[in-house]
Design a protein around this motif. Structure first.
Motif, PDB file in Angstrom:
ATOM      1  N   LEU A 243       0.808  -1.210   0.000  1.00  0.00           N
ATOM      2  CA  LEU A 243       0.000   0.000   0.000  1.00  0.00           C
ATOM      3  C   LEU A 243       0.844   1.264   0.000  1.00  0.00           C
ATOM      4  N   LEU A 244       1.862   1.316   0.827  1.00  0.00           N
ATOM      5  CA  LEU A 244       2.656   2.536   0.930  1.00  0.00           C
ATOM      6  C   LEU A 244       3.468   2.806  -0.342  1.00  0.00           C
ATOM      7  N   THR A 245       3.937   1.769  -1.020  1.00  0.00           N
ATOM      8  CA  THR A 245       4.674   1.999  -2.266  1.00  0.00           C
ATOM      9  C   THR A 245       3.745   2.504  -3.364  1.00  0.00           C
ATOM     10  N   VAL A 246       2.507   2.028  -3.392  1.00  0.00           N
ATOM     11  CA  VAL A 246       1.548   2.521  -4.390  1.00  0.00           C
ATOM     12  C   VAL A 246       1.203   3.979  -4.109  1.00  0.00           C
ATOM     13  N   GLU A 247       1.028   4.331  -2.830  1.00  0.00           N
ATOM     14  CA  GLU A 247       0.755   5.726  -2.493  1.00  0.00           C
ATOM     15  C   GLU A 247       1.922   6.616  -2.905  1.00  0.00           C
ATOM     16  N   THR A 248       3.132   6.112  -2.767  1.00  0.00           N
ATOM     17  CA  THR A 248       4.310   6.868  -3.182  1.00  0.00           C
ATOM     18  C   THR A 248       4.338   7.037  -4.692  1.00  0.00           C
ATOM     19  N   LEU A 249       3.997   5.979  -5.443  1.00  0.00           N
ATOM     20  CA  LEU A 249       3.927   6.092  -6.900  1.00  0.00           C
ATOM     21  C   LEU A 249       2.927   7.167  -7.321  1.00  0.00           C
ATOM     22  N   ALA A 250       1.851   7.299  -6.563  1.00  0.00           N
ATOM     23  CA  ALA A 250       0.801   8.263  -6.871  1.00  0.00           C
ATOM     24  C   ALA A 250       1.110   9.662  -6.321  1.00  0.00           C
ATOM     25  N   GLY A 251       2.335   9.885  -5.888  1.00  0.00           N
ATOM     26  CA  GLY A 251       2.737  11.212  -5.434  1.00  0.00           C
ATOM     27  C   GLY A 251       2.465  11.488  -3.973  1.00  0.00           C
ATOM     28  N   GLY A 252       2.009  10.503  -3.228  1.00  0.00           N
ATOM     29  CA  GLY A 252       1.720  10.699  -1.811  1.00  0.00           C
ATOM     30  C   GLY A 252       0.302  11.174  -1.579  1.00  0.00           C
ATOM     31  N   LEU A 253      -0.044  11.322  -0.325  1.00  0.00           N
ATOM     32  CA  LEU A 253      -1.384  11.761   0.053  1.00  0.00           C
ATOM     33  C   LEU A 253      -1.499  13.275  -0.054  1.00  0.00           C
ATOM     34  N   THR A 254      -2.700  13.748  -0.336  1.00  0.00           N
ATOM     35  CA  THR A 254      -2.958  15.185  -0.279  1.00  0.00           C
ATOM     36  C   THR A 254      -3.065  15.581   1.188  1.00  0.00           C
ATOM     37  N   TYR A 255      -3.172  16.860   1.447  1.00  0.00           N
ATOM     38  CA  TYR A 255      -3.269  17.307   2.838  1.00  0.00           C
ATOM     39  C   TYR A 255      -4.561  16.832   3.489  1.00  0.00           C
ATOM     40  N   ARG A 256      -5.566  16.460   2.675  1.00  0.00           N
ATOM     41  CA  ARG A 256      -6.831  15.965   3.218  1.00  0.00           C
ATOM     42  C   ARG A 256      -6.888  14.451   3.312  1.00  0.00           C
ATOM     43  N   GLY A 257      -5.891  13.756   2.794  1.00  0.00           N
ATOM     44  CA  GLY A 257      -5.918  12.297   2.766  1.00  0.00           C
ATOM     45  C   GLY A 257      -5.828  11.674   4.142  1.00  0.00           C
ATOM     46  N   SER A 258      -6.598  10.634   4.350  1.00  0.00           N
ATOM     47  CA  SER A 258      -6.611   9.922   5.624  1.00  0.00           C
ATOM     48  C   SER A 258      -5.274   9.219   5.840  1.00  0.00           C
ATOM     49  N   ARG A 259      -4.713   9.401   7.020  1.00  0.00           N
ATOM     50  CA  ARG A 259      -3.463   8.729   7.367  1.00  0.00           C
ATOM     51  C   ARG A 259      -3.713   7.475   8.196  1.00  0.00           C
ATOM     52  N   ASP A 260      -4.986   7.163   8.430  1.00  0.00           N
ATOM     53  CA  ASP A 260      -5.335   6.023   9.276  1.00  0.00           C
ATOM     54  C   ASP A 260      -5.874   4.832   8.509  1.00  0.00           C
ATOM     55  N   LYS A 261      -6.676   5.075   7.467  1.00  0.00           N
ATOM     56  CA  LYS A 261      -7.356   3.958   6.813  1.00  0.00           C
ATOM     57  C   LYS A 261      -7.337   4.116   5.296  1.00  0.00           C
ATOM     58  N   VAL A 262      -7.601   3.005   4.637  1.00  0.00           N
ATOM     59  CA  VAL A 262      -7.678   2.957   3.184  1.00  0.00           C
ATOM     60  C   VAL A 262      -8.746   1.936   2.838  1.00  0.00           C
ATOM     61  N   TYR A 263      -9.426   2.136   1.712  1.00  0.00           N
ATOM     62  CA  TYR A 263     -10.418   1.179   1.233  1.00  0.00           C
ATOM     63  C   TYR A 263      -9.836   0.454   0.028  1.00  0.00           C
ATOM     64  N   LEU A 264      -9.992  -0.858   0.025  1.00  0.00           N
ATOM     65  CA  LEU A 264      -9.404  -1.696  -1.009  1.00  0.00           C
ATOM     66  C   LEU A 264     -10.464  -2.635  -1.547  1.00  0.00           C
ATOM     67  N   GLN A 265     -10.572  -2.698  -2.877  1.00  0.00           N
ATOM     68  CA  GLN A 265     -11.493  -3.632  -3.513  1.00  0.00           C
ATOM     69  C   GLN A 265     -10.678  -4.549  -4.409  1.00  0.00           C
ATOM     70  N   ARG A 266     -10.669  -5.830  -4.065  1.00  0.00           N
ATOM     71  CA  ARG A 266      -9.912  -6.807  -4.847  1.00  0.00           C
ATOM     72  C   ARG A 266     -10.622  -7.075  -6.167  1.00  0.00           C
ATOM     73  N   SER A 267      -9.870  -7.517  -7.135  1.00  0.00           N
ATOM     74  CA  SER A 267     -10.417  -7.835  -8.449  1.00  0.00           C
ATOM     75  C   SER A 267     -11.494  -8.904  -8.311  1.00  0.00           C
ATOM     76  N   GLY A 268     -12.682  -8.622  -8.832  1.00  0.00           N
ATOM     77  CA  GLY A 268     -13.783  -9.566  -8.790  1.00  0.00           C
ATOM     78  C   GLY A 268     -14.687  -9.416  -7.590  1.00  0.00           C
ATOM     79  N   GLU A 269     -14.320  -8.610  -6.596  1.00  0.00           N
ATOM     80  CA  GLU A 269     -15.164  -8.400  -5.425  1.00  0.00           C
ATOM     81  C   GLU A 269     -16.093  -7.218  -5.659  1.00  0.00           C
ATOM     82  N   GLN A 270     -17.163  -7.148  -4.870  1.00  0.00           N
ATOM     83  CA  GLN A 270     -18.145  -6.079  -5.011  1.00  0.00           C
ATOM     84  C   GLN A 270     -18.164  -5.128  -3.827  1.00  0.00           C
TER      85      GLN A 270
END
Length: 192
Positions: free
Chosen positions: A139-166
């Motif tokens: 997760l942290l390497t992907v956030e780094t690829l995306a330039g990091g979090l904005t000033y409003r981005g949550s530093r506690d949680k993230v939502y993840l949807q796996r391929s094929g899940e709803q």
């Protein structure tokens, strides 16, 4: 009079803070399934790109995409179902089809995944979008690829949807969250 302006100002500020905060991306599971182990053997999915090598047969060797219908179209044998097979299972299937059709005697086939389906990250990151999957992403390497979090981005949680899940699964912002091919990652907004 001054108290009235302060009251109206406070109401206005609270109203502006709450305006536009509601976003519905679908159901969220508060207690998600345990994190999957890191990729060892993965199943082929739609969007993957494969290199299929048939030794001593240069006309049968090439780079093939898994089509939206879940098949790989190969010379002489046509469409071969690839989705939900490992590379070893697909390899055995291709060998069997070439032998049964009497196209190649004793074919030696190897398969390698050249490119997995991409991952997607959106929400409160600097550069949301599509990124190519590489083995070992967390997760942290992907956030780094995306330039990091904005000033409003949550530093506690993230939502993840796996391929094929709803449903969206809620995870903590940790490097132990393994990213898989085709994952959707949503960084929510923090409210404090």
């Amino acid at each position: 009079m001054f108290n009235r302006f302060v009251s109206l100002g406070a109401i206005l500020v609270v109203g502006l803070l709450l305006a536009g905060c509601y976003r519905d991306f679908g159901p969220v599971v508060a207690e998600p399934q345990p994190l999957p182990p890191p990729l060892t053997t993965t199943h082929i999915q739609v969007g993957d790109r494969l290199t299929i090598t048939v030794y001593d047969e240069p006309n049968l060797t090439g780079v093939y995409d898994v089509t939206p219908s879940g098949v790989v179209n190969l010379p002489l044998i046509g469409a071969v179902k690839a989705v939900d097979h490992t590379t070893a299972e697909l390899q055995r299937e291709i060998v069997d089809l070439y032998v049964r059709g009497k196209f190649v005697q004793e074919p030696k086939v190897t398969i390698a995944v050249v490119e997995y389906r991409p991952i997607y990250i959106f929400g409160e990151v600097v550069r949301p979008g599509t990124y190519p999957y590489r083995a070992g992403l967390n997760l942290l390497t992907v956030e780094t690829l995306a330039g990091g979090l904005t000033y409003r981005g949550s530093r506690d949680k993230v939502y993840l949807q796996r391929s094929g899940e709803q449903v969206w699964n809620e995870y903590p912002q940790l490097s132990s969250v393994t990213i898989m091919p085709g994952d959707l990652i949503r960084i929510p907004e923090r409210y404090y």
